[in-house]
Scaffold this active site. Sequence first.
Site, PDB file in Angstrom:
ATOM      1  N   ARG A 126      -1.183 -14.875   3.926  1.00 29.36           N
ATOM      2  CA  ARG A 126      -1.941 -14.205   5.001  1.00 29.36           C
ATOM      3  C   ARG A 126      -1.211 -14.343   6.343  1.00 29.36           C
ATOM      4  NH1 ARG A 126      -6.479 -10.808   3.950  1.00 29.36           N
ATOM      5  NH2 ARG A 126      -7.364 -11.538   5.915  1.00 29.36           N
ATOM      6  N   LYS A 140       0.839  -1.208   0.000  1.00 31.55           N
ATOM      7  CA  LYS A 140       0.000   0.000   0.000  1.00 31.55           C
ATOM      8  C   LYS A 140       0.877   1.263   0.000  1.00 31.55           C
ATOM      9  CE  LYS A 140      -3.845  -2.356   2.379  1.00 31.55           C
ATOM     10  NZ  LYS A 140      -4.618  -2.421   3.657  1.00 31.55           N
ATOM     11  N   GLU A 162      -9.546 -10.072  -7.438  1.00 30.87           N
ATOM     12  CA  GLU A 162      -8.762  -8.857  -7.166  1.00 30.87           C
ATOM     13  C   GLU A 162      -7.662  -8.654  -8.199  1.00 30.87           C
ATOM     14  OE1 GLU A 162      -7.463  -9.411  -3.136  1.00 30.87           O
ATOM     15  OE2 GLU A 162      -9.466  -9.042  -2.333  1.00 30.87           O
ATOM     16  N   PHE A 217     -15.066   3.062   7.998  1.00 26.39           N
ATOM     17  CA  PHE A 217     -13.721   3.354   7.509  1.00 26.39           C
ATOM     18  C   PHE A 217     -13.619   3.366   5.984  1.00 26.39           C
ATOM     19  CE2 PHE A 217     -13.992  -1.260   8.283  1.00 26.39           C
ATOM     20  CZ  PHE A 217     -13.523  -1.780   7.075  1.00 26.39           C
ATOM     21  N   TYR A 235     -12.533  -2.820  -2.907  1.00 27.90           N
ATOM     22  CA  TYR A 235     -13.045  -2.799  -1.539  1.00 27.90           C
ATOM     23  C   TYR A 235     -14.570  -2.731  -1.470  1.00 27.90           C
ATOM     24  CZ  TYR A 235      -8.278  -2.464   0.286  1.00 27.90           C
ATOM     25  OH  TYR A 235      -6.970  -2.731   0.626  1.00 27.90           O
ATOM     26  N   HIS A 250      -1.766  -5.396   1.459  1.00 26.67           N
ATOM     27  CA  HIS A 250      -3.016  -6.126   1.215  1.00 26.67           C
ATOM     28  C   HIS A 250      -2.673  -7.518   0.683  1.00 26.67           C
ATOM     29  CE1 HIS A 250      -6.953  -7.262  -0.255  1.00 26.67           C
ATOM     30  NE2 HIS A 250      -6.325  -7.718  -1.313  1.00 26.67           N
ATOM     31  N   THR A 252      -5.130  -8.074  10.522  1.00 28.56           N
ATOM     32  CA  THR A 252      -5.495  -6.773   9.921  1.00 28.56           C
ATOM     33  C   THR A 252      -5.026  -5.608  10.793  1.00 28.56           C
ATOM     34  OG1 THR A 252      -7.438  -7.853   8.977  1.00 28.56           O
ATOM     35  CG2 THR A 252      -7.442  -5.433   9.024  1.00 28.56           C
ATOM     36  N   ASN A 265      -1.769  -0.176   7.415  1.00 31.45           N
ATOM     37  CA  ASN A 265      -1.227  -1.507   7.716  1.00 31.45           C
ATOM     38  C   ASN A 265      -0.391  -2.113   6.579  1.00 31.45           C
ATOM     39  OD1 ASN A 265      -3.326  -2.142   6.049  1.00 31.45           O
ATOM     40  ND2 ASN A 265      -4.384  -3.498   7.473  1.00 31.45           N
TER      41      ASN A 265
HETATM   42  P1  IDP Z   1      -7.449  -7.393   5.489  1.00 35.77           P
HETATM   43  O1  IDP Z   1      -6.702  -6.316   4.735  1.00 35.77           O
HETATM   44  O2  IDP Z   1      -6.614  -7.999   6.562  1.00 35.77           O
HETATM   45  O3  IDP Z   1      -8.065  -8.434   4.576  1.00 35.77           O
HETATM   46  P2  IDP Z   1     -10.138  -6.299   5.858  1.00 35.77           P
HETATM   47  O4  IDP Z   1     -11.004  -6.520   7.041  1.00 35.77           O
HETATM   48  O5  IDP Z   1     -10.526  -6.941   4.570  1.00 35.77           O
HETATM   49  O6  IDP Z   1      -8.643  -6.670   6.268  1.00 35.77           O
HETATM   50  O7  IDP Z   1     -10.056  -4.722   5.634  1.00 35.77           O
HETATM   51  C1  IDP Z   1      -9.473  -4.189   4.460  1.00 35.77           C
HETATM   52  C2  IDP Z   1      -8.630  -3.006   4.827  1.00 35.77           C
HETATM   53  O8  IDP Z   1      -9.476  -1.972   5.323  1.00 35.77           O
HETATM   54  C3  IDP Z   1      -7.617  -3.233   5.950  1.00 35.77           C
HETATM   55  O9  IDP Z   1      -6.412  -3.836   5.512  1.00 35.77           O
HETATM   56  C4  IDP Z   1      -7.388  -1.826   6.444  1.00 35.77           C
HETATM   57  O10 IDP Z   1      -6.514  -1.114   5.545  1.00 35.77           O
HETATM   58  C5  IDP Z   1      -8.784  -1.223   6.309  1.00 35.77           C
HETATM   59  N1  IDP Z   1      -9.528  -1.306   7.560  1.00 35.77           N
HETATM   60  C6  IDP Z   1     -10.196  -2.371   8.048  1.00 35.77           C
HETATM   61  N2  IDP Z   1     -10.776  -2.088   9.232  1.00 35.77           N
HETATM   62  C7  IDP Z   1     -10.464  -0.798   9.494  1.00 35.77           C
HETATM   63  C8  IDP Z   1     -10.766   0.096  10.585  1.00 35.77           C
HETATM   64  O11 IDP Z   1     -11.438  -0.255  11.549  1.00 35.77           O
HETATM   65  N3  IDP Z   1     -10.253   1.354  10.484  1.00 35.77           N
HETATM   66  C9  IDP Z   1      -9.495   1.780   9.433  1.00 35.77           C
HETATM   67  N4  IDP Z   1      -9.198   0.973   8.397  1.00 35.77           N
HETATM   68  C10 IDP Z   1      -9.665  -0.292   8.423  1.00 35.77           C
HETATM   69 MG    MG Z   2      -9.655  -8.334   3.253  1.00 38.83          MG
END
Ligand code: IDP
Ligand code: MG
Length: 153
Positions: free
Chosen positions: A89, A13, A130, A61, A53, A119, A95, A116
Amino acid sequence: MVINLEREFIMIKPDGVQRGIVGQVIQRIENVGFKIIGLKMITVTMQQAEEHYAIHKGKPFYNGLLEYITCGPVVAMVVEGKDAVKITRKIVGATNPAEAEPGSIRGDYALEIGRNIIHAGDSPENAIVEYKIYFDEEEFTNYSKIDEKWLYE
Ligand code: IDP
Ligand code: MG
């Protein structure tokens, strides 16, 4: 020889690019033995971000996430290997970096869920959906890696 060969979609990212850890992240993916079949630096368009997304549309968010993923260049890649999704993963970590194990990418390089670093697709089916947002199949390379006979039984 190769059982359960999968493709995984991975994206470093904008924060990962800005923080100068592209090489270190790719190194961790290469270390386990995955074969990179597609790799490019791009800036995600708003349309691509919305498609990627879509599942999170309506969540608090969501708008911030679209802004984040489109705010600067990313490195998109597709890797191939045994259990590529499950293993990637694990390498990526939870996450929320606060919950990600030390030794995982998010555990080692990040502090907040909204920044974070990386992805990775959460299922083989979603990985394909994707990577099709970002790659044409013709962009993938087809080659054998010299370590394959030592990686697989
Ligand atoms: P993942 O990336 O581990 O698959 P997902 O739940 O699919 O996690 O969420 C996608 C992305 O959305 C996360 O990697 C993060 O960048 C963002 N995200 C998820 N939950 C939150 C939140 O509570 N606050 C801010 N960003 C979030
Ligand atoms: Mg995800």
